[in-house]
Motif scaffolding. Structure first.
Motif, mmCIF file in Angstrom:
data_model
loop_
_atom_site.group_PDB
_atom_site.id
_atom_site.type_symbol
_atom_site.label_atom_id
_atom_site.label_comp_id
_atom_site.label_asym_id
_atom_site.label_seq_id
_atom_site.Cartn_x
_atom_site.Cartn_y
_atom_site.Cartn_z
ATOM 1 N N LYS A 7 -7.361 -7.223 0.316
ATOM 2 C CA LYS A 7 -7.843 -7.333 -1.068
ATOM 3 C C LYS A 7 -8.795 -6.163 -1.321
ATOM 4 C CE LYS A 7 -10.383 -10.096 -4.372
ATOM 5 N NZ LYS A 7 -11.343 -11.178 -4.572
ATOM 6 N N PRO A 8 -8.342 -5.155 -2.067
ATOM 7 C CA PRO A 8 -9.169 -3.979 -2.308
ATOM 8 C C PRO A 8 -10.458 -4.329 -3.052
ATOM 9 C CG PRO A 8 -6.913 -3.584 -2.970
ATOM 10 C CD PRO A 8 -7.043 -5.045 -2.706
ATOM 11 N N ALA A 9 -11.494 -3.568 -2.763
ATOM 12 C CA ALA A 9 -12.761 -3.722 -3.472
ATOM 13 C C ALA A 9 -12.551 -3.390 -4.946
ATOM 14 C CB ALA A 9 -13.818 -2.803 -2.858
ATOM 15 N N ALA A 10 -13.453 -3.848 -5.770
ATOM 16 C CA ALA A 10 -13.376 -3.603 -7.219
ATOM 17 C C ALA A 10 -13.197 -2.107 -7.481
ATOM 18 C CB ALA A 10 -14.636 -4.110 -7.904
ATOM 19 N N GLY A 11 -12.279 -1.795 -8.368
ATOM 20 C CA GLY A 11 -12.020 -0.411 -8.743
ATOM 21 C C GLY A 11 -10.967 0.285 -7.904
ATOM 22 N N PHE A 12 -10.441 -0.395 -6.890
ATOM 23 C CA PHE A 12 -9.431 0.205 -6.026
ATOM 24 C C PHE A 12 -8.128 -0.578 -6.112
ATOM 25 C CE2 PHE A 12 -13.341 1.656 -3.956
ATOM 26 C CZ PHE A 12 -13.072 3.011 -3.859
ATOM 27 N N THR A 13 -7.044 0.059 -5.735
ATOM 28 C CA THR A 13 -5.738 -0.562 -5.640
ATOM 29 C C THR A 13 -5.371 -0.644 -4.162
ATOM 30 O OG1 THR A 13 -3.498 -0.502 -6.522
ATOM 31 C CG2 THR A 13 -4.435 1.620 -5.858
ATOM 32 N N ARG A 54 -5.920 8.796 0.041
ATOM 33 C CA ARG A 54 -5.426 8.693 -1.340
ATOM 34 C C ARG A 54 -6.527 8.312 -2.313
ATOM 35 N NH1 ARG A 54 -0.290 8.822 -2.745
ATOM 36 N NH2 ARG A 54 0.180 8.260 -4.865
ATOM 37 N N TRP A 55 -7.405 7.389 -1.880
ATOM 38 C CA TRP A 55 -8.485 6.878 -2.739
ATOM 39 C C TRP A 55 -9.795 6.959 -1.958
ATOM 40 C CZ3 TRP A 55 -4.315 3.229 -1.778
ATOM 41 C CH2 TRP A 55 -3.308 3.300 -2.734
ATOM 42 N N PRO A 56 -10.520 8.069 -2.036
ATOM 43 C CA PRO A 56 -11.775 8.216 -1.281
ATOM 44 C C PRO A 56 -12.703 7.022 -1.499
ATOM 45 C CG PRO A 56 -11.179 10.288 -2.318
ATOM 46 C CD PRO A 56 -10.219 9.247 -2.856
ATOM 47 N N GLY A 57 -13.276 6.544 -0.397
ATOM 48 C CA GLY A 57 -14.193 5.414 -0.451
ATOM 49 C C GLY A 57 -13.520 4.055 -0.453
ATOM 50 N N MET A 68 0.810 -1.187 0.000
ATOM 51 C CA MET A 68 0.000 0.000 0.000
ATOM 52 C C MET A 68 0.857 1.256 0.000
ATOM 53 S SD MET A 68 -3.489 -0.904 1.177
ATOM 54 C CE MET A 68 -3.719 -0.024 2.667
ATOM 55 N N TYR A 69 2.129 1.091 0.111
ATOM 56 C CA TYR A 69 3.073 2.192 0.048
ATOM 57 C C TYR A 69 3.191 2.626 -1.409
ATOM 58 C CZ TYR A 69 7.503 4.628 0.844
ATOM 59 O OH TYR A 69 8.498 5.551 0.931
ATOM 60 N N GLN A 70 3.209 3.903 -1.639
ATOM 61 C CA GLN A 70 3.345 4.426 -2.998
ATOM 62 C C GLN A 70 4.757 4.976 -3.156
ATOM 63 O OE1 GLN A 70 0.776 4.346 -5.411
ATOM 64 N NE2 GLN A 70 0.109 2.895 -3.880
ATOM 65 N N PRO A 71 5.607 4.332 -3.953
ATOM 66 C CA PRO A 71 6.996 4.791 -4.085
ATOM 67 C C PRO A 71 7.079 6.157 -4.753
ATOM 68 C CG PRO A 71 6.526 3.103 -5.706
ATOM 69 C CD PRO A 71 5.310 3.200 -4.812
ATOM 70 N N ARG A 72 8.049 6.933 -4.305
ATOM 71 C CA ARG A 72 8.263 8.268 -4.872
ATOM 72 C C ARG A 72 9.552 8.319 -5.680
ATOM 73 N NH1 ARG A 72 6.541 11.031 0.732
ATOM 74 N NH2 ARG A 72 4.340 10.563 0.528
ATOM 75 N N THR A 73 10.092 7.157 -5.977
ATOM 76 C CA THR A 73 11.330 7.081 -6.742
ATOM 77 C C THR A 73 11.059 7.508 -8.176
ATOM 78 O OG1 THR A 73 12.019 5.243 -5.350
ATOM 79 C CG2 THR A 73 13.198 5.541 -7.424
ATOM 80 N N PRO A 74 11.770 8.522 -8.682
ATOM 81 C CA PRO A 74 11.539 8.957 -10.070
ATOM 82 C C PRO A 74 11.704 7.807 -11.054
ATOM 83 C CG PRO A 74 12.995 10.490 -8.919
ATOM 84 C CD PRO A 74 12.811 9.302 -8.019
#
Length: 153
Positions: free
Chosen positions: A56-62, A97-100, A1-7
């Motif tokens: 396991k994210p709901a459909a439409g989510f990461t 990051r992802w509302p809902g 769930m971590y979002q990397p900031r590496t260019p």
């Protein structure tokens, strides 16, 4: 769930992926390898009651993620966290990051953690084996685990 900031980071670039710092590497696509190494080191016989838990994210989510759960704690690339606080924090940050954002928590059999073939038998899951990274990720996971003591009894 971590979002990397590496260019220029991309999971499909094995060199850039391998060269991420350990914490980011085990947060961004190798969490299952760390989970396997944890179980092998601290609960090899399966008698301590630790288990792998998939977000396991709901459909439409990461935000797919795999952690180890004990009775009242969770372990991942952060180390040990109180279970309730970890879950609250995870939902809070994901919804920023992802509302809902929603996810199911699913217990995974141990044998899927390092087997692409077995992981694909589970709906929506597709994990790389340790040897499907630039280098074998299992020794790296074992080295990373030395930063943490054993789980509480």
């Amino acid at each position: 769930m971590y979002q990397p900031r590496t260019p220029g980071y991309c999971k499909k670039d094995p060199v850039k992926r391998w060269n991420l710092p350990d914490r980011v590497f085990f947060a961004c696509g190798a969490c299952h390898i760390l989970a396997h190494a944890f179980l092998a080191r601290f609960d090899a016989n399966g008698d301590r009651g630790f288990y792998s838990l998939r977000f396991k994210p709901a459909a439409g989510f990461t935000g797919n993620h795999i952690v180890i759960a004990g009775h009242d704690w969770i372990f991942d690339y952060h180390g040990f966290s109180p279970r309730d606080a970890y879950l609250r924090h995870t939902w809070h940050r994901a919804r920023q990051r992802w509302p809902g954002w929603q996810a199911d928590l699913i217990t995974l059999p141990r044998n899927v953690l390092i087997s692409e073939e077995k992981s694909r038998e589970i709906d929506g899951l597709w994990l790389r084996g340790p040897d499907q990274f630039l280098h074998n990720a299992l020794p790296r996971a074992n080295r990373f685990l030395t930063r943490f003591g054993p789980p509480s009894a």
